[in-house]
Design an enzyme around this catalytic site. Structure first.
Site, PDB file in Angstrom:
ATOM      1  N   PRO A 117       0.824  -1.214   0.000  1.00 51.69           N
ATOM      2  CA  PRO A 117       0.000   0.000   0.000  1.00 51.69           C
ATOM      3  C   PRO A 117       0.855   1.260   0.000  1.00 51.69           C
ATOM      4  O   PRO A 117       1.829   1.357   0.733  1.00 51.69           O
ATOM      5  CB  PRO A 117      -0.828  -0.103   1.283  1.00 51.69           C
ATOM      6  CG  PRO A 117      -0.226  -1.187   2.089  1.00 51.69           C
ATOM      7  CD  PRO A 117       0.642  -2.019   1.205  1.00 51.69           C
ATOM      8  N   GLU A 118       0.509   2.213  -0.846  1.00 46.91           N
ATOM      9  CA  GLU A 118       1.207   3.500  -0.874  1.00 46.91           C
ATOM     10  C   GLU A 118       0.264   4.573  -0.333  1.00 46.91           C
ATOM     11  O   GLU A 118      -0.855   4.280   0.069  1.00 46.91           O
ATOM     12  CB  GLU A 118       1.673   3.804  -2.302  1.00 46.91           C
ATOM     13  CG  GLU A 118       2.717   2.779  -2.776  1.00 46.91           C
ATOM     14  CD  GLU A 118       3.652   3.326  -3.833  1.00 46.91           C
ATOM     15  OE1 GLU A 118       4.004   4.515  -3.775  1.00 46.91           O
ATOM     16  OE2 GLU A 118       4.032   2.555  -4.729  1.00 46.91           O
TER      17      GLU A 118
END
Ligand SMILES: [Zn+2]
Length: 287
Positions: free
Chosen positions: A2-3
């Site tokens: 996840p960014e």
């Protein structure tokens, strides 16, 4: 992994579904999930029980729920972490690491993490206005935060003497920019990933920052619209954003600006994607 946009989607979900509620019972089902908490699993659970969740905040890829003026529950999702909100009667997945129920009943909150790189911990808030959790006080603001200062970023960037992509991934300089968004922003800014930061002029730094913010803002919009159920979810796949990727994962495909095939280079055990024509290789590159 996840960014920033995916983590922001989770933050918005937490704000909507758990902020304002009071924790009833905390069960730590796997000690690794709270390994950074000095109080250990039992201490963590005891400290969180009975507390009211005041706000959901984020910096870069970290998010936290403030409990009062001095304390917060900090979460890092790692590679595969999810914070799932739902019906307490649904089956308990084998990957649930921490299970939190609330005094008002449904829904509950489950920290689920297949690869156990993520973690939760209780911590104190720090900073002039006591807004940032102590363990992440060294992490620079991310470019979509109100406190991000473009002049400070520009000065520190050009003092670095490194490649520009390396600098973008350095969380002590700017947070929340991962591999995908770095490649995309560099393409928009027409800068090669190995360009020495000390050679960037003011106009190029400003173009780069505009590109980073543009890419993140687009992804945030996409993430924001895809979230519309009683389910806070991060898979790290970010499928919604794939359609607008210009270079990442597109080796050999034509550049949408000049039709030159996109090039893939090895970079820090991963990849860097760029257009050889729009982003020419610099002299004295920092590989
Ligand atoms: Zn091109």
């Amino acid at each position: 992994m996840p960014e920033l946009p995916e983590v922001e989607t989770v933050r918005a979900g937490l704000e909507r579904h758990v902020v304002g509620r009071t924790v009833a019972v905390v069960q730590v089902l796997h000690p690794r999930a709270v390994r950074r908490d000095p109080a250990g699993p039992a201490g963590f659970a005891a400290a969180l029980a009975g507390r009211t969740l005041k706000r959901a905040e984020r910096r870069g890829k970290y998010l936290w729920l403030t409990l009062d003026d001095d304390e917060a529950l900090l979460a890092h999702l790692g590679m595969s972490g999810q914070l799932l909100v739902g019906d307490p009667d649904r089956p308990l997945s084998p990957h649930v690491r921490v299970w939190i129920t609330f005094t008002d009943g449904s829904p509950d909150l489950r920290f689920t993490d297949q690869r156990t790189f993520g973690h939760l911990m209780m911590c104190s808030l720090r900073g002039d206005d006591r807004v940032v959790p102590e363990p992440i006080a060294h992490i620079a603001p991310d470019p979509v935060e109100a406190v991000f200062d473009p002049a400070v970023f520009a000065a520190r960037l050009t003092r670095r003497r490194t490649g520009v992509k390396r600098a973008l991934l350095d969380q002590s300089l700017i947070s929340g920019v991962g591999n995908i968004y770095a490649d995309e922003a560099l393409w928009h800014a027409r800068l090669h990933w190995a360009r020495p930061t000390e050679t960037l002029n003011r106009g190029e730094v400003s173009r780069l920052l505009d590109a980073v913010r543009g890419v993140l803002t687009e992804a945030l919009k996409a993430g924001g619209t895809s979230f519309d159920s009683l389910y806070v979810n991060v898979t790290g796949e970010s499928g919604y954003f794939d359609r607008s990727l210009q270079v990442y994962g597109r080796a050999g495909e034509p550049c949408s600006r000049c039709a030159t095939p996109i090039r893939r280079d090895s970079f820090m055990n991963r990849s860097a994607y760029s257009c050889p024509r729009c982003q020419p290789r610099p002299r004295n590159a920092h590989w």
